[in-house]
Design an enzyme around this catalytic site. Structure first.
Site, short mmCIF file in Angstrom:
data_model
loop_
_atom_site.label_atom_id
_atom_site.label_comp_id
_atom_site.label_asym_id
_atom_site.label_seq_id
_atom_site.Cartn_x
_atom_site.Cartn_y
_atom_site.Cartn_z
N TYR A 92 -10.62 0.97 11.23
CA TYR A 92 -11.85 1.46 10.58
C TYR A 92 -12.31 0.53 9.46
O TYR A 92 -13.32 0.78 8.84
CB TYR A 92 -11.69 2.89 10.05
CG TYR A 92 -10.48 3.14 9.18
CD1 TYR A 92 -10.44 2.72 7.86
CD2 TYR A 92 -9.37 3.80 9.70
CE1 TYR A 92 -9.33 2.96 7.07
CE2 TYR A 92 -8.25 4.04 8.92
CZ TYR A 92 -8.23 3.62 7.61
OH TYR A 92 -7.13 3.83 6.83
N LYS A 93 -11.54 -0.53 9.21
CA LYS A 93 -11.97 -1.48 8.17
C LYS A 93 -12.79 -2.58 8.86
O LYS A 93 -13.91 -2.33 9.26
CB LYS A 93 -10.76 -2.04 7.45
CG LYS A 93 -9.90 -0.97 6.74
CD LYS A 93 -8.71 -1.63 6.06
CE LYS A 93 -7.71 -0.62 5.54
NZ LYS A 93 -8.21 0.16 4.40
N PHE A 112 0.86 -1.19 0.00
CA PHE A 112 0.00 0.00 0.00
C PHE A 112 0.90 1.25 0.00
O PHE A 112 1.89 1.29 0.73
CB PHE A 112 -0.90 -0.02 1.23
CG PHE A 112 -1.96 1.03 1.20
CD1 PHE A 112 -3.07 0.89 0.37
CD2 PHE A 112 -1.86 2.16 1.98
CE1 PHE A 112 -4.05 1.87 0.33
CE2 PHE A 112 -2.84 3.15 1.94
CZ PHE A 112 -3.93 3.00 1.12
N ASP A 123 2.03 -5.21 8.50
CA ASP A 123 0.88 -4.32 8.38
C ASP A 123 -0.34 -5.24 8.26
O ASP A 123 -0.46 -6.01 7.29
CB ASP A 123 1.02 -3.41 7.15
CG ASP A 123 -0.16 -2.44 7.00
OD1 ASP A 123 -1.26 -2.75 7.50
OD2 ASP A 123 0.02 -1.38 6.36
N ARG A 137 -13.22 -4.31 -6.26
CA ARG A 137 -12.79 -5.01 -5.05
C ARG A 137 -13.99 -5.22 -4.13
O ARG A 137 -14.78 -4.31 -3.92
CB ARG A 137 -11.78 -4.08 -4.38
CG ARG A 137 -10.81 -4.69 -3.46
CD ARG A 137 -9.76 -3.68 -3.05
NE ARG A 137 -10.31 -2.56 -2.28
CZ ARG A 137 -9.70 -1.96 -1.27
NH1 ARG A 137 -8.50 -2.37 -0.91
NH2 ARG A 137 -10.25 -0.95 -0.62
C1 LIG Z 1 -2.25 -1.85 3.90
C2 LIG Z 1 -2.68 -0.51 4.39
N1 LIG Z 1 -1.93 0.14 5.30
C3 LIG Z 1 -2.31 1.36 5.75
C4 LIG Z 1 -3.46 1.96 5.31
C5 LIG Z 1 -3.92 3.34 5.71
O1 LIG Z 1 -3.40 3.86 6.79
P1 LIG Z 1 -4.00 5.17 7.48
O2 LIG Z 1 -4.85 4.67 8.62
O3 LIG Z 1 -2.80 5.88 7.94
O4 LIG Z 1 -4.81 5.91 6.48
C6 LIG Z 1 -4.27 1.31 4.39
C7 LIG Z 1 -5.52 1.96 3.94
O5 LIG Z 1 -6.30 1.47 3.19
C8 LIG Z 1 -3.87 0.05 3.91
O6 LIG Z 1 -4.61 -0.57 3.00
#
Ligand SMILES: Cc1ncc(COP(=O)(O)O)c(C=O)c1O
Length: 400
Positions: free
Chosen positions: A211-212, A116, A186, A359
């Site tokens: 938030y996901k 990402f 991550d 997706r």
């Molecule tokens: C793999 C991954 N890491 C990090 C993030 C986003 O991080 P943040 O909470 O800093 O926006 C996302 C957002 O979709 C993501 O898919």
């Protein structure tokens, strides 16, 4: 496979009752929990009446620790190994900076070229700030061979945000350790969706998003995991008074809090952390293994139905084998953006990732097999009629 088969699968689903915890609009197939989870029913706070007293009376000061307590069983960790706060990006900066200090004589941060974007940006920013680091980004399949004795930290996203492909986290962690590197995961697309077992994987540090699939709400705080074996030596690159052992002594000499608590920087984000605490109640008693089984069942149902009904109009980009993907399936289509907008117009909410992916995320707590069936019905109809090709569906919006 027909709708009755899906109803039967739902009748057997041990997580079926959890859906009631969410305020989902009627008639919607919400398949975007990989971007933003559904809203749990109760979000209340003590701001108006309690005012400043609520830091003590409502326990705001302990909110991050309480959330860590609820999160820990979902990720195979202990509560004192988890710090809640910041965005995933900021948490990753802290995790990578602290991880790098464990290997001061090495100078490479290794990751996937397809990671990402924020992950690669954060690492680049850290490298630019420190001056003695470089970011090496390679194709996911080449990570192992790129693990040489210059690599200080391997950081990877367990479930790829585009394809949904899932690493063998335990094996990759072992490979990193065998090469003398520190492993940082991550877990943005894993936590609350599939089985995460940080202790079994032997991970060093990890970050995740709430938030996901955890349904914490837009912009809800991230979490950072730090394995107990490193607690005494980890030094966060961003220190702050809430990571101090005793914030309200106002001591200017840095004395880190015990455990992962030292990674909390400033005042907790009370509103969003309170919403997250409520959201996590819906996971009470839910094991990561149950989530994993439901995610596999939902995604397998989707793949089967797409194969049966969509006649080669879309191509599967996610792995075919359920164990090799997360709770997500991506389909390739030449006009993926317009197709996504047409689906949304018909009440099937997924999202688009450029250049050509639609997706779908299958949040195990509230998506049913019948939702999967209904979504594929709509998709098949759009593809058969070409109805996705209306001009309004091609009009670009900022967030895709
Ligand atoms: C793999 C991954 N890491 C990090 C993030 C986003 O991080 P943040 O909470 O800093 O926006 C996302 C957002 O979709 C993501 O898919």
């Amino acid at each position: 496979m027909d709708r009755a088969d899906c109803t039967a699968l739902d009748a057997d689903d041990p997580l079926a009752g959890r859906r009631a915890a969410f305020a989902l609009p009627a008639g919607l197939c919400y398949l975007d929990g990989n971007s933003l989870g559904a809203q749990p029913h109760v979000v209340e706070h003590e701001w108006r009446e309690g005012l400043i007293r609520s830091w003590n009376d409502a326990g705001w000061v302990d909110l991050p620790a309480r959330v860590a307590q609820r999160l820990a069983p979902l990720v195979g960790a202990d509560a004192d190994e988890i710090a809640v706060g910041d965005s995933t990006s900021v948490a990753l900066f802290k995790a990578l900076g602290a991880a790098r200090r464990l290997r001061p004589d090495r100078h490479v941060l290794l990751t996937e070229a397809t990671n990402f974007p924020t992950d690669v940006h954060v690492a680049g920013g850290l490298a630019a700030a420190l001056g003695d680091l470089e970011v090496r980004a390679v194709e996911p399949a080449r990570l192992r061979e790129a693990l040489d004795d210059e690599v200080a930290v391997l950081f990877a996203t367990e479930v790829d945000y585009r394809s949904g492909a899932r690493h063998d986290a335990a094996a990759l962690t072992r490979a990193a350790h065998d090469a003398g590197a520190v492993m940082v995961w991550d877990l943005a697309h894993s936590t609350g969706a599939i089985e995460v077992d940080l202790h079994r994987w032997d991970a060093d540090l990890a970050v995740g998003c709430s938030y996901k699939y955890l349904n914490g709400g837009p912009g809800a705080p991230a979490y950072l995991y730090a394995a107990r074996r490193w607690h005494e030596v980890l030094d966060p690159p961003v220190r702050g008074w809430f990571g101090h052992a005793a914030p309200f002594t106002f001591d200017v000499v840095w004395q880190p809090a015990a455990g992962a608590g030292r990674f909390v920087t400033g005042t907790p984000h009370v509103l969003s952390t309170a919403a997250l605490e409520t959201a996590l109640e819906a996971f009470e008693g839910v094991t990561p293994a149950l989530l994993d089984a439901k995610a596999r069942s939902l995604t397998a149902t989707f793949v089967t139905l797409v194969d049966e009904r969509c006649g080669g109009e879309v191509a599967l980009t996610s792995p075919r084998q359920a164990a090799a993907r997360g709770a997500q399936v991506s389909l390739r289509h030449a006009s993926a953006y317009a197709l996504t907008q047409a689906l949304i117009d018909r009440g099937v909410i997924g999202d688009h990732r450029p250049p050509d992916l639609v997706r779908f995320g299958f949040a195990p707590l509230y998506v049913r097999h019948v939702d999967v069936f209904d979504a594929v019905e709509v998709l098949a109809d759009l593809l058969a009629t070409g109805d996705w090709d209306r001009p309004e569906f091609h009009r670009r919006q900022t967030v895709t």
